[in-house]
Write an enzyme that holds these catalytic residues in place. Sequence first.
Site, PDB file in Angstrom:
ATOM      1  N   ARG A 106       0.889  -1.178   0.000  1.00 43.24           N
ATOM      2  CA  ARG A 106       0.000   0.000   0.000  1.00 43.24           C
ATOM      3  C   ARG A 106       0.915   1.213   0.000  1.00 43.24           C
ATOM      4  NH1 ARG A 106      -5.364   1.292   3.454  1.00 43.24           N
ATOM      5  NH2 ARG A 106      -6.108  -0.093   1.827  1.00 43.24           N
ATOM      6  N   HIS A 133      -7.208   1.033  -6.693  1.00 42.72           N
ATOM      7  CA  HIS A 133      -7.450   0.099  -5.577  1.00 42.72           C
ATOM      8  C   HIS A 133      -8.114  -1.173  -6.138  1.00 42.72           C
ATOM      9  CE1 HIS A 133      -7.736  -1.333  -1.632  1.00 42.72           C
ATOM     10  NE2 HIS A 133      -8.610  -0.519  -1.089  1.00 42.72           N
ATOM     11  N   GLN A 136     -10.077  -3.809  -3.900  1.00 43.61           N
ATOM     12  CA  GLN A 136     -11.388  -3.355  -3.453  1.00 43.61           C
ATOM     13  C   GLN A 136     -12.445  -3.661  -4.508  1.00 43.61           C
ATOM     14  OE1 GLN A 136     -12.202  -1.869  -0.393  1.00 43.61           O
ATOM     15  NE2 GLN A 136     -14.218  -2.392  -1.166  1.00 43.61           N
ATOM     16  N   ASP A 223     -17.320   7.209  -1.838  1.00 45.27           N
ATOM     17  CA  ASP A 223     -16.126   6.976  -1.021  1.00 45.27           C
ATOM     18  C   ASP A 223     -15.844   8.293  -0.299  1.00 45.27           C
ATOM     19  OD1 ASP A 223     -13.789   5.946   0.073  1.00 45.27           O
ATOM     20  OD2 ASP A 223     -12.603   6.112  -1.777  1.00 45.27           O
ATOM     21  N   CYS A 262     -16.376   1.545   0.139  1.00 47.02           N
ATOM     22  CA  CYS A 262     -15.238   0.665   0.444  1.00 47.02           C
ATOM     23  C   CYS A 262     -14.848   0.705   1.915  1.00 47.02           C
ATOM     24  CB  CYS A 262     -14.059   1.024  -0.443  1.00 47.02           C
ATOM     25  SG  CYS A 262     -13.369   2.668  -0.132  1.00 47.02           S
ATOM     26  N   ARG A 290     -13.585  -8.822   0.697  1.00 43.31           N
ATOM     27  CA  ARG A 290     -12.143  -8.564   0.499  1.00 43.31           C
ATOM     28  C   ARG A 290     -11.372  -9.854   0.800  1.00 43.31           C
ATOM     29  NH1 ARG A 290     -10.094  -3.375   0.836  1.00 43.31           N
ATOM     30  NH2 ARG A 290      -8.181  -4.426   0.223  1.00 43.31           N
TER      31      ARG A 290
HETATM   32  N1   CP Z   1     -11.252  -0.387   2.003  1.00 37.70           N
HETATM   33  C1   CP Z   1     -10.019  -0.493   2.472  1.00 37.70           C
HETATM   34  O1   CP Z   1      -9.046  -0.683   1.731  1.00 37.70           O
HETATM   35  O2   CP Z   1      -9.905  -0.390   3.830  1.00 37.70           O
HETATM   36  P1   CP Z   1      -8.575  -0.215   4.671  1.00 37.70           P
HETATM   37  O3   CP Z   1      -8.017   1.147   4.369  1.00 37.70           O
HETATM   38  O4   CP Z   1      -9.018  -0.332   6.090  1.00 37.70           O
HETATM   39  O5   CP Z   1      -7.593  -1.279   4.304  1.00 37.70           O
HETATM   40  N1  NVA Z   2      -9.980   6.589  -1.354  1.00 35.59           N
HETATM   41  C1  NVA Z   2      -9.580   6.125  -0.051  1.00 35.59           C
HETATM   42  C2  NVA Z   2      -9.753   4.641   0.027  1.00 35.59           C
HETATM   43  C3  NVA Z   2      -9.372   4.041   1.354  1.00 35.59           C
HETATM   44  C4  NVA Z   2      -9.549   2.564   1.387  1.00 35.59           C
HETATM   45  C5  NVA Z   2      -8.145   6.508   0.206  1.00 35.59           C
HETATM   46  O1  NVA Z   2      -7.321   6.451  -0.708  1.00 35.59           O
HETATM   47  O2  NVA Z   2      -7.846   6.911   1.328  1.00 35.59           O
END
Ligand code: CP
Ligand code: NVA
Length: 304
Positions: A106, A133, A136, A223, A262, A290
């Site tokens: 990440r 992502h 997701q 989101d 998400c 997930r």
């Molecule tokens: N939706 C998602 O990726 O959640 P987290 O940021 O908690 O991993």
């Molecule tokens: N769009 C959000 C998704 C988190 C899972 C972010 O990037 O923070």
Amino acid sequence: MKLKTKNLLTLSELSQKEFSQLIDFSIKLKKELKKGGNKPLLKNKTLTMIFQKPSTRTRVSFEIGMYQLGGNAINLSSNDMQLSRGESIEDTAKTLSRYTDCIMARVYNHDLLEKLSEYSSVPVINGLSDSFHPCQILADFMTIKEKKRKLKGLKIAWIGDGNNVCNSMIHGCALSAVKMSIATPKGFEPNRNVVSEARKFTDIEMTTDPLKAIKNADVVVTDTFTSIHNRDPKRTKKFIPKYQVNSKLMKAANNNAIFMHCLPAKRGSEVTSSVIDGLQSVVWDEAENRLHTQKALLVSLIRA
Ligand code: CP
Ligand code: NVA
């Protein structure tokens, strides 16, 4: 099943057939788990997870997923790695490849994932970058298929920020012939190239009007208005109240429309409690899925 791609950095690396097979495999693994457990398809395999940003769902679902398949996962915060002291991503990738069977990362900058995958001999999975992502959206399309029993021909309305999750959702729509209508304020549209590429496969409508986007929608998605990488504290003001998914807006979708997010969500910002905690919301199935989709992905990427 095995995928042609070595890595999963974006869903555009999958064919339509592979996307559909991954979803069906995920549904199979979910049923198997509920009946008593999965087979140890990843026995003695290890996943290394690197996090530059916080996570709840991604971290826990990947770690437990590996465990349920007979393997192991280790979690590394990039701050605790030599990366934080200037070791190159190339050297990090080559080193980790000698220990582990797969890397999930990440990151802030998507380019870092590209480099990681270029220098790593094991598969690299995007666990969220500032641009995409994919994990997701695999879970989201599995959830839609479970709820609607089909994908082709459905309409998804995306309301709010044209962000990383939105970009991947556009990929998902292109891979499954789902129509998408995206309502964002001016200047917050999704990636232009992603939209134009997807239009070769399905209808992608762009508008600034949430009511227009949500008309005839089978699925309504939003989101956060402030993603982890967004720095402007005044950003949310550009979205509220027009782009908030509330009960009134939901009424403009199809009667049996489902609501997706998400997570993490900010109640009272991009969505009201009445919607996210209401009968149309499927956000907990989405979060659970997930686990199942990532297990399908791990099995399909990690070589025997
Ligand atoms: N939706 C998602 O990726 O959640 P987290 O940021 O908690 O991993
Ligand atoms: N769009 C959000 C998704 C988190 C899972 C972010 O990037 O923070």
